[in-house]
Design an enzyme around this catalytic site. Structure first.
Site, PDB file in Angstrom:
ATOM      1  CD  GLU A   1       4.127   0.962   7.084  1.00  0.00           C
ATOM      2  OE1 GLU A   1       4.920   1.364   7.882  1.00  0.00           O
ATOM      3  OE2 GLU A   1       3.788   1.652   6.112  1.00  0.00           O
TER       4      GLU A   1
ATOM      5  CG  ASP B   1       7.472   4.293   2.457  1.00  0.00           C
ATOM      6  OD1 ASP B   1       7.248   3.160   3.036  1.00  0.00           O
ATOM      7  OD2 ASP B   1       6.954   5.228   3.228  1.00  0.00           O
TER       8      ASP B   1
ATOM      9  CG  ASP C   1      -0.206  -0.067   2.495  1.00  0.00           C
ATOM     10  OD1 ASP C   1       0.719  -0.660   2.862  1.00  0.00           O
ATOM     11  OD2 ASP C   1      -0.640   1.054   3.415  1.00  0.00           O
TER      12      ASP C   1
END
Length: 380
Positions: A136, A104, A73
């Site tokens: 997350e 990320d 995610d």
């Protein structure tokens, strides 16, 4: 056949998996790993509001089990018009890969997948696994890594060591390994008073005065001076609100919010006692609420951090710094399950418009991961 981490990154970036939605990212990874012999479990957890899709994939059944943890995610893109390219295009320009999630942390996942694809599985005495969360970054993280860890426990699956691919690097890939994280605790302080007219203060009780005294004392309290592996704990006041738009009314209530990032010299309980005692010294008319995002932890330097440092030195020629700085990550959940450290790309553009990483950095990270795997399993 070995996987190209850049091509795989471009493909994974193309899935607009803005937290907590998945949009095919988990299935794509599952299908990719299945082709290399991994047994894949797509795990969905949630409630009436949301369903979070996660992945646990494992190759082999023996011990030790080396696990790579990450998340597919990503945070929202912001104004996509401000991006140089479509945030989910995975466009490369001047040898730089652009896209939401490049840093990320989709490219780190792809780098580890590519590293694994270079290994002769017949030489592995143990197993390799992936724990990939679908949330997350968002508010439903409890249905991500923590839920998968519970599933592992319920199904008698053991991880011996975990490497998390969060973007830990500062100036160059591999310059920083995270061996722990600070804890995070939020406080909400409410001071109560008696509402009244500003011209008649003797008929009212202004709670702002008490709050000012409380916040002054908190701001001037030194929690600690840090230690060998942690910087000093810090407290930041994040908001003060009275909800009063009238200039001639003494409010009956004031609320303040603050956050403490703390090292392993404290627990959430000890910090609650510090803040609670300060409030109690000033007034009896207060309420104190807390929410713990994660406890501080450290994986003390040892053979695994030595292996990773050695791999970094071999690939980049630099000596990695062992650090506990920065925010929280899913390592805060994994540390209760097995030893965990973190290494990924540079965090400079994480969550920013035009998030990007040099192609060479992704290849370099892949090389580091490969060397670490070889050292972990003692493969030539």
């Amino acid at each position: 056949m070995a996987i190209d981490p850049i091509k795989l990154s471009q493909e994974l970036i193309s899935f607009p998996s803005i937290t907590p939605t998945d949009n095919g990212a988990i299935d794509f990874l599952s299908n990719t790993l299945s082709q290399y012999g991994f047994t894949c479990h797509v795990l969905t957890f949630g409630d009436d509001q949301v369903q979070v899709r996660n992945l646990y994939a494992q190759l082999g059944n023996g011990s030790p089990n080396l696990c790579f943890a990450g998340h597919t995610d990503v945070v929202p893109t912001g104004d996509s018009e401000k991006w140089k390219f479509d945030p989910f295009s995975g466009k490369i320009e001047d040898n730089i890969l652009y896209g939401r999630g490049v840093v990320d942390m989709k490219s780190a996942i792809c780098a580890f997948v590519a590293a694994v694809s270079r290994i002769d599985f017949n030489q592995i005495n143990g197993s390799i696994s992936f724990l990939i969360s679908g949330d997350e970054e968002g508010n439903y993280f409890k249905y991500g890594t923590p839920a998968v860890l519970k599933w592992l426990t319920d199904n008698n699956k053991k991880i011996d060591f975990c490497l998390v691919g969060e973007p830990t690097s500062q100036s160059s890939v591999g310059d920083t390994i995270k061996i722990g994280r600070r804890g995070s605790i939020n406080f909400k302080i409410v001071c109560n008073g008696v509402q009244g007219h500003v011209a008649y203060p003797h008929l009212a009780e202004n709670p702002v005065d008490n709050m000012i005294s409380i916040l002054y004392k908190i701001s001037n309290t030194v929690l600690d001076n840090g230690n060998e592996y942690f910087q000093p704990s810090n407290c930041e006041i994040t908001s003060v609100d009275v909800g009063n738009t009238a200039t001639n009314v003494i409010p009956d209530k004031i609320t303040a919010n603050l956050n403490i990032r703390y090292n392993d010299m404290h627990t959430s309980e000890s910090l609650f006692n510090i803040i609670n005692n300060i409030c109690a010294e000033i007034t009896e008319k207060y309420e104190l609420f807390t929410a713990v995002s994660g406890s501080s932890f450290i994986t003390h330097p040892g053979k695994h951090s030595d292996m990773l440092s050695s791999a970094i030195k071999k690939v980049t020629g630099q000596d990695a710094i062992l650090s506990t700085s920065g925010g929280t990550s899913d390592a805060r959940f994994i540390k209760d399950f097995c030893p965990v450290i973190e290494l990924g790309l540079s965090n400079e553009t994480a969550h920013k418009i035009n998030e990007h990483a040099p192609v060479d950095d992704i290849y370099k990270l892949t090389d580091i991961y490969e060397e670490f795997i070889r050292q972990f399993f003692n493969i030539s």
